[in-house]
Structures are given as structure tokens and as C-alpha cells.
Design an enzyme around this catalytic site. Sequence first.
Site, PDB file in Angstrom:
ATOM      1  N   LYS A  37       5.159   5.008  -7.113  1.00 57.82           N
ATOM      2  CA  LYS A  37       4.933   4.602  -5.715  1.00 57.82           C
ATOM      3  C   LYS A  37       6.252   4.644  -4.968  1.00 57.82           C
ATOM      4  CE  LYS A  37       4.223   0.182  -4.152  1.00 57.82           C
ATOM      5  NZ  LYS A  37       4.986  -0.022  -2.909  1.00 57.82           N
ATOM      6  N   ASP A  64       3.472   4.951  -0.016  1.00 62.53           N
ATOM      7  CA  ASP A  64       2.964   3.674   0.499  1.00 62.53           C
ATOM      8  C   ASP A  64       3.621   3.347   1.842  1.00 62.53           C
ATOM      9  OD1 ASP A  64       1.997   1.051   0.712  1.00 62.53           O
ATOM     10  OD2 ASP A  64       3.411   0.247  -0.753  1.00 62.53           O
ATOM     11  N   LYS A  66       1.666   2.656   4.724  1.00 61.62           N
ATOM     12  CA  LYS A  66       0.782   1.735   5.466  1.00 61.62           C
ATOM     13  C   LYS A  66       0.719   2.038   6.966  1.00 61.62           C
ATOM     14  CE  LYS A  66       1.641  -2.188   2.322  1.00 61.62           C
ATOM     15  NZ  LYS A  66       2.818  -1.783   1.549  1.00 61.62           N
ATOM     16  N   ASP A  69      -1.606   2.654  13.781  1.00 62.32           N
ATOM     17  CA  ASP A  69      -1.260   3.038  15.165  1.00 62.32           C
ATOM     18  C   ASP A  69      -2.548   3.515  15.829  1.00 62.32           C
ATOM     19  OD1 ASP A  69       0.147   3.950  17.497  1.00 62.32           O
ATOM     20  OD2 ASP A  69       1.915   4.319  16.268  1.00 62.32           O
ATOM     21  N   THR A 124      -1.279  -9.399   0.667  1.00 66.27           N
ATOM     22  CA  THR A 124      -1.353 -10.577  -0.216  1.00 66.27           C
ATOM     23  C   THR A 124      -0.352 -11.651   0.210  1.00 66.27           C
ATOM     24  OG1 THR A 124       0.018  -9.339  -1.744  1.00 66.27           O
ATOM     25  CG2 THR A 124      -2.307  -9.493  -2.279  1.00 66.27           C
ATOM     26  N   ARG A 216       8.951  -4.759 -10.605  1.00 63.54           N
ATOM     27  CA  ARG A 216      10.014  -5.396 -11.376  1.00 63.54           C
ATOM     28  C   ARG A 216       9.765  -5.588 -12.869  1.00 63.54           C
ATOM     29  NH1 ARG A 216      10.514  -9.646  -6.636  1.00 63.54           N
ATOM     30  NH2 ARG A 216       8.336  -8.948  -6.565  1.00 63.54           N
TER      31      ARG A 216
HETATM   32  O1  C5P Z   1       8.020  -5.860  -8.292  1.00 64.08           O
HETATM   33  P1  C5P Z   1       6.535  -6.056  -8.068  1.00 64.08           P
HETATM   34  O2  C5P Z   1       5.710  -5.722  -9.293  1.00 64.08           O
HETATM   35  O3  C5P Z   1       6.220  -7.394  -7.480  1.00 64.08           O
HETATM   36  O4  C5P Z   1       6.185  -4.944  -6.981  1.00 64.08           O
HETATM   37  C1  C5P Z   1       4.924  -4.820  -6.400  1.00 64.08           C
HETATM   38  C2  C5P Z   1       4.902  -3.677  -5.413  1.00 64.08           C
HETATM   39  O5  C5P Z   1       3.652  -3.681  -4.741  1.00 64.08           O
HETATM   40  C3  C5P Z   1       5.961  -3.765  -4.325  1.00 64.08           C
HETATM   41  O6  C5P Z   1       6.309  -2.416  -3.969  1.00 64.08           O
HETATM   42  C4  C5P Z   1       5.238  -4.446  -3.184  1.00 64.08           C
HETATM   43  O7  C5P Z   1       5.767  -4.103  -1.941  1.00 64.08           O
HETATM   44  C5  C5P Z   1       3.835  -3.866  -3.334  1.00 64.08           C
HETATM   45  N1  C5P Z   1       2.772  -4.663  -2.735  1.00 64.08           N
HETATM   46  C6  C5P Z   1       2.507  -5.980  -3.108  1.00 64.08           C
HETATM   47  N2  C5P Z   1       1.484  -6.667  -2.517  1.00 64.08           N
HETATM   48  C7  C5P Z   1       0.739  -6.079  -1.583  1.00 64.08           C
HETATM   49  C8  C5P Z   1       0.982  -4.752  -1.192  1.00 64.08           C
HETATM   50  C9  C5P Z   1       2.026  -4.082  -1.810  1.00 64.08           C
HETATM   51  O8  C5P Z   1       3.182  -6.515  -3.981  1.00 64.08           O
HETATM   52  N3  C5P Z   1      -0.264  -6.720  -1.038  1.00 64.08           N
END
Ligand code: C5P
Length: 238
Positions: A37, A64, A66, A69, A124, A216
Site C-alpha cells: 500500500k 491509498d 482517498k 471531490d 476508524t 508497523r
Molecule cells: O502501522 P499500522 O498497521 O497501524 O498501519 C495501518 C495503515 O492503514 C496505515 O497506512 C493507516 O493510515 C491505514 N489506515 C488505518 N485506518 C483506516 C484507514 C487506513 O489504519 N481507517
Amino acid sequence: MNVNAKDVIIACDFASAEQTLAFLDKFEGESRKPFLKIGMELYYAAGNEIVREIKRRGHKIFLDLKLHDIPNTVRKAMKVLSALDVDMVNVHASGTIEMMKAAKEGLTREDGTRPLLIAVTQLTSTSQEAMQSQLLIGATINDTIAKYAQNTKEAGLDGVVCSPLEAALVKEACGQEFMTITPGIRFADSSTDDQVRITTPEKARAIGSDYIVVGRPITAADDPVAAYRRCVAEFLNE
Ligand code: C5P
């Protein structure tokens, strides 16, 4: 298009092309090429160049960005992204059904092919309290997510991004074929960081996630390749 092809997507939340490529070098020789991603941070820093380089290395890409517009602008922007040959892109469902239809039109190439197109329902990070008091949306967060997912389906898109804990709700509202792409994944024994509504790869699959997005727990692991393999094993039960 691989509708309902289950997979693990690694969130490459890096600030530069150099950091990203150094991370990907660790996966050289892996039999399974990770689906990646690319979000706003990396795209705004390194642009189409990094997208093309990652495609050249043989990875699938979820871009990603998003989009949100007026329909005409989204249609034209999607036409540009479609030419990049990525595998998945997204919009905000709150842009309306008309905007989502325009996104799909823009994305569809002359030969009828297109990347998967999904929508964000409610982020979220948005709590029910903030949604009701700031956005003046009186419904519950779950009703809002179900309605936005139904709008997404009506517009002809492939699925939504949601919390893994909401995947069952979305499947109930839109059917099993409608895809759920779920961030908020943590191993049972790892740090939760700033994520709140989380679950493990194994449970995400049981609830109905089609693709899990993992950042992460893989990118910050001592051994990212081992963490990726563990994630695949737990999610795909391989
Ligand atoms: O590091 P981590 O596993 O928390 O990363 C989750 C990824 O998913 C990040 O790129 C974050 O921006 C994305 N994301 C999220 N929740 C959302 C939409 C996207 O954590 N609702």
C-alpha cells in the site's frame, strides 16, 4: 481483477523512495511478492516514480489516496491514476454515489479493465461522538458504515475499507462477494501503537476480511520478512 483473492497488504508508510526501496530489498528472493500500500505520505514525497519502480519490481499496489471531490474532478483524476497500472485505488464514500460512479467511469480503461475500486466508509479515527456532534450525522456509527457500504455497492464499486471488527456488518449489509479491506491488525503479542479497534490476522479472516492492511507490525519489526511470513501464515492459514 482479483475479487475476493485474500492477501496481506503491507502499508509502506515511509517518507522517501530510498527508505521504501531499502525496506523492499529485504524481500528480494521471497517466493511471495508482497502486495503493497502506498499512501499519501510516500506518494506526495516520491510521486509516480516510486509507483513505477515498485511495479517494475513485480509488486501489486494499492494506491491509498482517498479521493473526495466533485464527480467531474474525481473522474478525470481517476483516469490519470488508471494509466499508472496500479491494482487498487480508493475514494471516500461520503463523496456520494454520483461521485463514486464517476470514479469508476474514470478508472475504466478503453478495453474495459480497471484496478479494484474501494471506498472508505467512516475513518476508524472518527468516533461516534465526533460524527454526531461535529458532522451532525445523527445515526449510529454502525448504521452509517452499513449505509455507506450499501451506497458503495450501488455505485458499482468492489468493496470498502473498514475496521476488521466491522467486516461482518459490511458482509451482512452487502453480501459475501463485497470486499472488505481492513487495517487495524496486530499480532496477539505485539504493541497496539495508536490503533484502537484492532484484531489479529487470524480473527480478521474469521470475521470476513478479504485483505488485511498491516503497517508497523511488519515495517517496524526486527525481522520484517519473518513478520510478513507470520502474517501470511496466520491470515491465509498456509
Ligand atoms: O502501522 P499500522 O498497521 O497501524 O498501519 C495501518 C495503515 O492503514 C496505515 O497506512 C493507516 O493510515 C491505514 N489506515 C488505518 N485506518 C483506516 C484507514 C487506513 O489504519 N481507517
